[in-house]
Design a protein around this motif. Sequence first.
Motif, PDB file in Angstrom:
ATOM      1  N   LEU A   1      39.108  38.202  38.336  1.00 53.99           N
ATOM      2  CA  LEU A   1      38.389  38.626  37.543  1.00 53.99           C
ATOM      3  C   LEU A   1      38.208  36.624  37.064  1.00 53.99           C
ATOM      4  O   LEU A   1      36.813  36.747  36.880  1.00 53.99           O
ATOM      5  N   ALA A   2      38.643  36.036  37.134  1.00 57.43           N
ATOM      6  CA  ALA A   2      38.319  34.588  36.525  1.00 57.43           C
ATOM      7  C   ALA A   2      37.535  34.308  38.456  1.00 57.43           C
ATOM      8  O   ALA A   2      36.363  33.860  37.465  1.00 57.43           O
ATOM      9  N   VAL A   3      37.804  34.374  39.300  1.00 58.70           N
ATOM     10  CA  VAL A   3      36.737  34.360  40.216  1.00 58.70           C
ATOM     11  C   VAL A   3      35.856  34.312  40.056  1.00 58.70           C
ATOM     12  O   VAL A   3      34.951  33.745  40.254  1.00 58.70           O
ATOM     13  N   THR A   4      35.446  36.209  39.652  1.00 56.67           N
ATOM     14  CA  THR A   4      34.042  36.575  38.989  1.00 56.67           C
ATOM     15  C   THR A   4      33.018  35.993  38.405  1.00 56.67           C
ATOM     16  O   THR A   4      32.197  35.756  38.010  1.00 56.67           O
ATOM     17  N   ALA A   5      34.080  35.683  37.059  1.00 57.27           N
ATOM     18  CA  ALA A   5      33.826  34.619  36.064  1.00 57.27           C
ATOM     19  C   ALA A   5      33.195  33.457  36.290  1.00 57.27           C
ATOM     20  O   ALA A   5      31.980  33.249  35.818  1.00 57.27           O
ATOM     21  N   LEU A   6      33.913  32.923  37.305  1.00 56.27           N
ATOM     22  CA  LEU A   6      33.195  31.379  37.906  1.00 56.27           C
ATOM     23  C   LEU A   6      31.642  31.357  39.071  1.00 56.27           C
ATOM     24  O   LEU A   6      30.992  30.958  38.784  1.00 56.27           O
ATOM     25  N   LEU A   7      31.736  33.271  38.992  1.00 50.07           N
ATOM     26  CA  LEU A   7      30.132  33.228  40.512  1.00 50.07           C
ATOM     27  C   LEU A   7      29.007  33.748  39.886  1.00 50.07           C
ATOM     28  O   LEU A   7      28.937  34.697  38.342  1.00 50.07           O
TER      29      LEU A   7
ATOM     30  N   SER B   1      33.311  42.251  35.259  1.00 49.00           N
ATOM     31  CA  SER B   1      33.058  42.098  37.163  1.00 49.00           C
ATOM     32  C   SER B   1      34.148  42.290  37.925  1.00 49.00           C
ATOM     33  O   SER B   1      33.767  42.752  38.451  1.00 49.00           O
ATOM     34  N   GLY B   2      35.389  41.380  37.076  1.00 49.41           N
ATOM     35  CA  GLY B   2      36.104  41.339  38.348  1.00 49.41           C
ATOM     36  C   GLY B   2      36.635  42.256  37.963  1.00 49.41           C
ATOM     37  O   GLY B   2      37.962  42.184  39.382  1.00 49.41           O
ATOM     38  N   PHE B   3      36.913  43.471  37.862  1.00 48.77           N
ATOM     39  CA  PHE B   3      37.245  44.783  38.152  1.00 48.77           C
ATOM     40  C   PHE B   3      36.808  46.007  39.277  1.00 48.77           C
ATOM     41  O   PHE B   3      37.932  46.096  39.703  1.00 48.77           O
ATOM     42  N   PHE B   4      35.612  45.515  39.503  1.00 49.43           N
ATOM     43  CA  PHE B   4      34.960  46.125  40.864  1.00 49.43           C
ATOM     44  C   PHE B   4      35.622  45.591  41.937  1.00 49.43           C
ATOM     45  O   PHE B   4      35.756  46.591  42.456  1.00 49.43           O
ATOM     46  N   PRO B   5      35.633  43.813  42.279  1.00 48.46           N
ATOM     47  CA  PRO B   5      36.161  43.789  43.583  1.00 48.46           C
ATOM     48  C   PRO B   5      37.813  44.670  43.272  1.00 48.46           C
ATOM     49  O   PRO B   5      37.859  44.659  45.143  1.00 48.46           O
TER      50      PRO B   5
END
Length: 445
Positions: free
Chosen positions: A282-288, A210-214
């Motif tokens: 990736l870290a932030v997206t994983a938290l959301l 997921s974090g790669f999309f942004p």
Amino acid sequence: MMKYLQRLGKSLMLPVACLPAAGILMGIGYWIDPNVMSGLGTPSALSFFLVKAGGALIDNMAILFAIGVAIGMADDNDGTAALAGIVCLIGATCYNRFKNTKLPDALAFFSGKRSVAIVTALVSIVASLILFFIWPIVYSALVAFGESIIGLGPIGAGIYGFFNRLLIPLGLHHALNSVFWFDVAGINDLFKFWGTVDGAVYGQTGMYMSGFFPVMMFGLPAAALAMYQTAKPGKKKNAYGLLFAAALCSFFTGVTEPLEFAFMFLAPGLYLIHAVLTGISLAVTALLPVRSGFWFSAGFVDWLLSMKAPMAENPLFMLPLGLVYGLIYYVVFRFAIVKFNFKTPGREDDDELDMDESKVTLANNDFTQIATIILEGLGGKENVTSVDNCITRLRLEIKDYTKVSEKKIKSAGVAGVIRPGKTSVQVIVGPQVQFVADEFKKLCK
């Protein structure tokens, strides 16, 4: 060893190229009926057909990888190596070594390429005995690394994202990806996300994609804008041609190499910043509570097709998240470029990347002329000993490195030139590399 690993990475791209087709089929199938494979109710016949059609490729990826690696590692990419590859993954090595073997007249039928599969089977027995003792150690190390990442949660996802970008210059990021996207260490994030295997956890599965999309849809295109706006006035036109095409490629397909190689070696400090920002994403997206996945890469096409995948979670939230991250990329890149005077495209002190002397660009689709200019920059066909290509790069072996003119090669409109060794040259072309490679091979005959 590095050359061998890079060639292996290129070979893996051959079967990986099957994933987008499978992903499109399965994505459309899940779009029509998100519960098609859940066993609940009567599934749509069309969606069931499409998901199964994509699964026909996905379920046989092991065979596809065996064939792809064997052909890719063979000296002449001959299909005979594929047969040997089914017998063992070291089939290409046996093919290169024994394809010209001559046997006595009584056994002449098994001479040459017919002997490859037989020799491969014998070598496989020896290799299996050795790997029986060695592979458990290697596998345990991979599993331990994967489990340590799982235990770290979002922080682990960030660490993975950071090293994913750092390994791209060496072409070794595919090995790291296999730990998290496939079943090497039991994570299997990609297949679980699409519901093709059991063990998916809603809200968790997809955290390593997921974090790669942004980054790919918004961050890197915004970085390209920052690089264009900070280019020297006289070089903005050339910078625009390179950066706009690369940014568009990153946004729609998730193929980032044309853009990353545009500043990776010109401004390595800036590339390090990019790796850090990717890890943070990736870290932030994983938290959301946001999860999107892909079959090929984190571009717009994969994002759109994954919106109704079994493990997709609030995929529309990826748009505002991406816009914010795009703004962060733009601000950070523009500040760093100006503050540290990074030599991004259009900011070079010399005219090495100035392509005014040539009106040829990849956008012209004149692949023959592009290949001709690259060949001239390499010192002519007499100086070229080997021609190969991966998904974005033209990989070449040469005799005399002193005859290579990087300025001439770059005048063809390519993204960059890498010199990993005295006899190795890599030309970063982009997704159109196959067409350039085909013309280049014709010129070298």
